[in-house]
Design a protein around this motif. Structure first.
Motif, short mmCIF file in Angstrom:
data_model
loop_
_atom_site.label_atom_id
_atom_site.label_comp_id
_atom_site.label_asym_id
_atom_site.label_seq_id
_atom_site.Cartn_x
_atom_site.Cartn_y
_atom_site.Cartn_z
N ILE A 277 76.02 -55.17 -14.87
CA ILE A 277 75.59 -53.92 -14.24
C ILE A 277 74.19 -54.14 -13.65
O ILE A 277 73.31 -54.69 -14.31
CB ILE A 277 75.54 -52.77 -15.28
CG1 ILE A 277 76.90 -52.57 -15.93
CG2 ILE A 277 75.00 -51.49 -14.65
CD1 ILE A 277 77.92 -51.84 -15.13
N GLY A 278 74.00 -53.73 -12.41
CA GLY A 278 72.71 -53.89 -11.75
C GLY A 278 72.63 -55.12 -10.86
O GLY A 278 71.69 -55.27 -10.09
N GLY B 231 84.39 -48.39 -15.95
CA GLY B 231 83.09 -48.55 -16.60
C GLY B 231 82.01 -49.07 -15.67
O GLY B 231 80.85 -49.19 -16.04
N ALA B 232 82.39 -49.38 -14.44
CA ALA B 232 81.44 -49.87 -13.45
C ALA B 232 81.96 -49.48 -12.07
O ALA B 232 83.13 -49.14 -11.91
CB ALA B 232 81.27 -51.38 -13.54
N GLN C 28 77.39 -51.31 -10.21
CA GLN C 28 76.66 -50.16 -10.74
C GLN C 28 77.41 -49.58 -11.92
O GLN C 28 78.63 -49.69 -12.01
CB GLN C 28 76.52 -49.09 -9.65
CG GLN C 28 75.71 -49.55 -8.46
CD GLN C 28 75.85 -48.57 -7.31
OE1 GLN C 28 76.92 -48.37 -6.77
NE2 GLN C 28 74.74 -47.96 -6.94
N LYS C 29 76.68 -48.89 -12.80
CA LYS C 29 77.30 -48.23 -13.94
C LYS C 29 78.08 -47.03 -13.43
O LYS C 29 77.65 -46.33 -12.52
CB LYS C 29 76.24 -47.79 -14.94
CG LYS C 29 76.84 -47.23 -16.20
CD LYS C 29 75.79 -46.91 -17.23
CE LYS C 29 76.52 -46.42 -18.48
NZ LYS C 29 75.69 -45.71 -19.40
N ASN D 184 84.80 -47.74 -23.59
CA ASN D 184 86.20 -48.13 -23.57
C ASN D 184 86.60 -48.66 -22.20
O ASN D 184 87.74 -48.52 -21.77
CB ASN D 184 87.08 -46.93 -23.93
CG ASN D 184 86.76 -46.43 -25.32
OD1 ASN D 184 86.64 -47.21 -26.25
ND2 ASN D 184 86.61 -45.13 -25.46
N ALA D 185 85.65 -49.25 -21.52
CA ALA D 185 85.88 -49.67 -20.14
C ALA D 185 86.81 -50.87 -20.07
O ALA D 185 86.83 -51.73 -20.95
CB ALA D 185 84.55 -50.02 -19.48
N ASP D 186 87.57 -50.91 -18.98
CA ASP D 186 88.36 -52.09 -18.64
C ASP D 186 87.47 -52.92 -17.73
O ASP D 186 87.31 -52.61 -16.56
CB ASP D 186 89.65 -51.68 -17.92
CG ASP D 186 90.48 -52.89 -17.50
OD1 ASP D 186 90.05 -54.03 -17.76
OD2 ASP D 186 91.55 -52.68 -16.93
#
Length: 108
Positions: free
Chosen positions: A30-31, A56-57, A79-80, A86-88
């Motif tokens: 992320i970022g 999740g992103a 990016q978030k 629980n992100a894939d």
């Protein structure tokens, strides 16, 4: 002689068939703003590049540059987005109508 009228020869493969075989790098955080190199076949100017089937992103693709019918580069911004718990984190890469499954991982 043998003249066949009205028959069009169909070519398979080269004409119009898009495939995706690899992406490098194949992960980021992320970022990150990454320059990725993608290989495959059938790439043409203006071809669409995107990521799908992850969560999740938010992965945004910009500045796609087709170097040849078998190579392109693009900028990817990570990016978030949403709930990271629980992100894939494994994403598929789509180039034109071709998909490379589980091509990119968003690292914690």
């Amino acid at each position: 002689g043998c003249v066949s009228r009205g028959r069009r020869r169909r070519t398979t493969g080269a004409a119009g068939a898009v495939t995706v075989t690899s992406i490098a790098p194949n992960s980021g955080k992320i970022g990150d703003l990454l320059l990725v190199d993608i290989t495959g076949t059938g790439f043409t100017d203006g071809i669409a590049v995107s990521y799908q089937n992850g969560s999740g992103a938010k992965l945004t693709v910009s500045d796609v540059a087709v170097e040849s019918s078998t190579a392109l580069s693009a900028l990817v911004t990570i990016q978030k987005s949403g709930n990271a718990r629980n992100a894939d984190t494994v994403w598929d890469l789509r180039v034109g109508n071709a998909v490379l499954s589980e091509a990119f991982v968003v690292l914690p």
